[in-house]
Design an enzyme around this catalytic site. Structure first.
Site, PDB file in Angstrom:
ATOM      1  N   LYS A 100      54.961  72.785  -2.104  1.00 14.11           N
ATOM      2  CA  LYS A 100      56.314  72.339  -1.782  1.00 14.11           C
ATOM      3  C   LYS A 100      57.286  72.856  -2.845  1.00 14.11           C
ATOM      4  CE  LYS A 100      58.692  67.904  -0.866  1.00 14.11           C
ATOM      5  NZ  LYS A 100      58.461  66.441  -0.810  1.00 14.11           N
ATOM      6  N   SER A 105      59.608  64.348   3.232  1.00 13.72           N
ATOM      7  CA  SER A 105      60.351  65.551   2.906  1.00 13.72           C
ATOM      8  C   SER A 105      59.461  66.779   2.805  1.00 13.72           C
ATOM      9  CB  SER A 105      61.093  65.352   1.582  1.00 13.72           C
ATOM     10  OG  SER A 105      60.183  65.073   0.522  1.00 13.72           O
ATOM     11  N   SER A 113      56.731  60.763   1.787  1.00 13.62           N
ATOM     12  CA  SER A 113      56.851  62.180   2.113  1.00 13.62           C
ATOM     13  C   SER A 113      55.519  62.920   2.185  1.00 13.62           C
ATOM     14  CB  SER A 113      57.747  62.879   1.082  1.00 13.62           C
ATOM     15  OG  SER A 113      59.056  62.367   1.148  1.00 13.62           O
TER      16      SER A 113
END
Length: 589
Positions: free
Chosen positions: A78, A152, A176
């Site tokens: 990420k 996210s 997330s």
């Protein structure tokens, strides 16, 4: 491809890391999912790395797979996690910087042989559970592109779900690392806070942030955690966490008495189907608890002073270049200015009350089971109601880090409309291995027996204990060790100075071991390592005439071990000739 399957192919020489990378590059090109990525490692650099691993495989063979536990496994990161030489954007181009050093977690994975493919898209500054708040594009769901992927950690989850990488790193502050797993039908492991270092991670709420793992199976996620986890002195929020044992006497699972699905009948029916399947398992006991303290704590994350923490990373940029921040993210972060230091303390007091209530509610249970998300919204619905839809997705996730808990999101029974419906097992801090074992036993394939995972290294004082009878592996009292976090470290024998007896009137049947000066025999034993903090309660459960003393092992070392009062041996059967308790029990065959 799953990590274990990939290693099996390497071991059989039916695949090489170089061939694997070519397959990965081809799948990415064919996927048509450019929005998954923010940046990628150059194809030439990937081929060079793979070539080096090919040479290692050729020279060392299967030995390199043991030495490097993630050898040749492709993964993604990420883009709020630092990778040396690659920009970290947190999905905000104006914020971007290029670190000289990778995050600790990335260093550990690459040192274990994993191959980084690229950095993935996310809700900007990790603020959102939807996957729609990024200037790099809305990340579409891997199952149905009309639906949100969740956030996210949207790009990381979709990269795994589409088979572009074997695993990926996300982060998890409010859910997330779990919401995208549930919405894309994969596994999302959110460890106990502090178990994986967050050095080199752009903070969302630094006191709550966790690095998470997306994978195709529970076993793969645990393999990654085994490499990624561990104390990091460079991270002030890293901790030496005491691991809990693995449940061996069945599972006691709590479910919220007040389930909320916001009118999504398909999600409600799917969760009910998962519960029905669990209730049918004889080793599974399910009860209900009051969800109010969990729900109220979840609300504090965005409706309490913790939102002010989000100013730490993005606040300066928001003040200087407000147009550079996504408008929904900006609206959330600006709320941080509304809270005072007094509000922060009041929030802590309220959280302490809710945490105590939650602990009491779960006192008689091993885990809490919840829907990973109560609903699965379409992208257009989220764009129309960004805050409302986002808050619904966090209904069952936001409280977990507040309560210092571990969680594991796995696929549940599917919805009638063909969409996925994940469920999440949640346990107390340090229950990471117990969660993995339970999730694989109960929710992956439905095998009745527990799966033995390789535990994380001890990071606390321990004591070695020799067992000779009912506590041996596979015997009826072995659970007293395993559930206290003990691990077998040796199967050996005593010195030839002992005699073994079958005691009378003991349930379950037990032997007694006695040290003698002559006419002794080496007796089969196992040595287990037990956390010192659990040793006293273990000893307290030992019934008369047994006790704990010291035993001499075949190599001349002494450890704590089971001994027996001499008076109980007078009418006991001498079974020394069998050389051990197992041999005695198997005498009929």
């Amino acid at each position: 491809m799953e990590c274990n399957a990939l290693h099996a192919a390497y071991r059989a020489r039916s695949l090489t890391p170089g061939q694997c990378i070519e397959q990965v590059l081809a799948r990415i090109a064919a996927s048509g999912r450019d929005e998954v990525w923010i940046s990628r490692v150059d194809a030439g650099a990937l081929r060079q790395t793979a070539s080096q691993l090919d040479a290692l495989l050729a020279s060392e063979g299967a030995d390199v797979l043991a030495r490097l536990p993630l050898f040749g496994v492709p993964f993604a990161v990420k883009d709020n996690i630092d990778v040396a030489g690659m920009p970290t954007t947190a999905a905000c181009p104006a914020f971007a910087y290029t670190p000289r050093r990778s995050a600790t977690v990335v260093e550990r994975l690459q040192a274990a042989g994993a191959i980084l493919i690229g950095k993935t898209n996310l809700d900007q500054f990790a603020t959102g559970l939807v996957g729609t708040r990024s200037p790099y594009g809305v990340v579409r769901n891997a199952i149905d592109e009309d639906y949100v992927s969740g956030g996210s950690s949207s790009g990381s989850a979709v990269a795994v779900a589409l088979g572009l990488v074997s695993f990926a790193l996300g982060t998890d502050t409010a859910g997330s690392g779990r919401v995208p797993a549930g919405l894309n039908n994969i596994v999302g492991l959110k460890p106990t806070p502090g178990l994986i270092s967050t050095r080199g991670v752009v903070p969302a709420c630094r006191t709550l942030d966790c690095v998470s793992v997306f994978a195709l199976t529970v076993a793969d996620s645990w393999q990654v955690l085994s490499v990624a986890g561990g104390y990091d002195r460079e991270d002030t929020y890293s901790r030496q966490i005491e691991m809990r044992g693995v449940r061996r006497r069945g599972f006691r699972i709590a479910v919220p008495a007040q389930l909320e699905f916001f009118g999504d009948a398909a999600a409600e029916q799917a969760f009910a189907a998962t519960l029905d399947a669990l209730r049918a398992r004889p080793e599974c006991t399910i009860g209900t608890i009051d969800y109010a303290p969990f729900r109220d704590a979840a609300a504090l994350l965005y409706q309490g002073p913790w939102v002010a923490e989000r100013l730490e990373a993005s606040g300066p940029l928001l003040a200087e270049q407000p147009e550079a921040v996504h408008p929904v993210v900006a609206g959330i972060v600006r709320q941080g200015h509304d809270y005072s230091a007094l509000d922060a303390f009041k929030g802590q007091y309220r959280l302490a009350e809710l945490r105590r209530a939650a602990e009491e509610a779960l006192a008689d249970y091993d885990f809490l089971l919840v829907p990973t998300t109560p609903t699965m919204p379409r992208i257009d619905a989220v764009l129309e109601q960004p805050v409302v839809q986002n808050s619904r997705l966090g209904y069952y996730t936001n409280f977990v880090n507040f309560f210092d808990m571990a969680a594991l999101a796995v696929p549940g029974k599917g919805r009638a409309d063909g969409l996925p419906a994940g469920v999440t097992l949640i346990g107390a801090g340090g229950a990471d291995q117990a969660l993995a074992a339970a999730a694989q036993a109960l929710l992956e394939g439905g095998e009745a027996q527990q799966v033995a995972f390789e535990p994380l290294p001890f990071n606390e004082p321990t004591v070695r204990l020799a067992v000779v009878g009912a506590h041996l592996q596979g015997q009826p009292l072995n659970w007293q060790l395993v559930e206290r976090g003990a691990r077998q470290v040796a199967a050996t024998r005593t010195t030839p100075h002992y005699r073994l007896y079958a005691l009378r009137n003991t349930t379950p049947p037990k032997p007694g071991l006695a040290r003698v000066l002559e006419q002794g025999t080496a007796i089969e034993i196992e040595v287990w390592e037990l956390p010192l903090r659990r040793f006293g309660e273990f000893v307290a459960e030992i019934p008369q005439p047994l006790g704990i003393g010291s035993l001499e092992l075949a190599d001349g070392t002494w450890v704590k071990g089971f001994i027996c009062e001499p008076a109980a041996l007078a009418d006991a059967e001498d079974i020394t000739a069998f050389g051990g308790w197992r041999a005695y029990l198997g005498r009929a065959s």
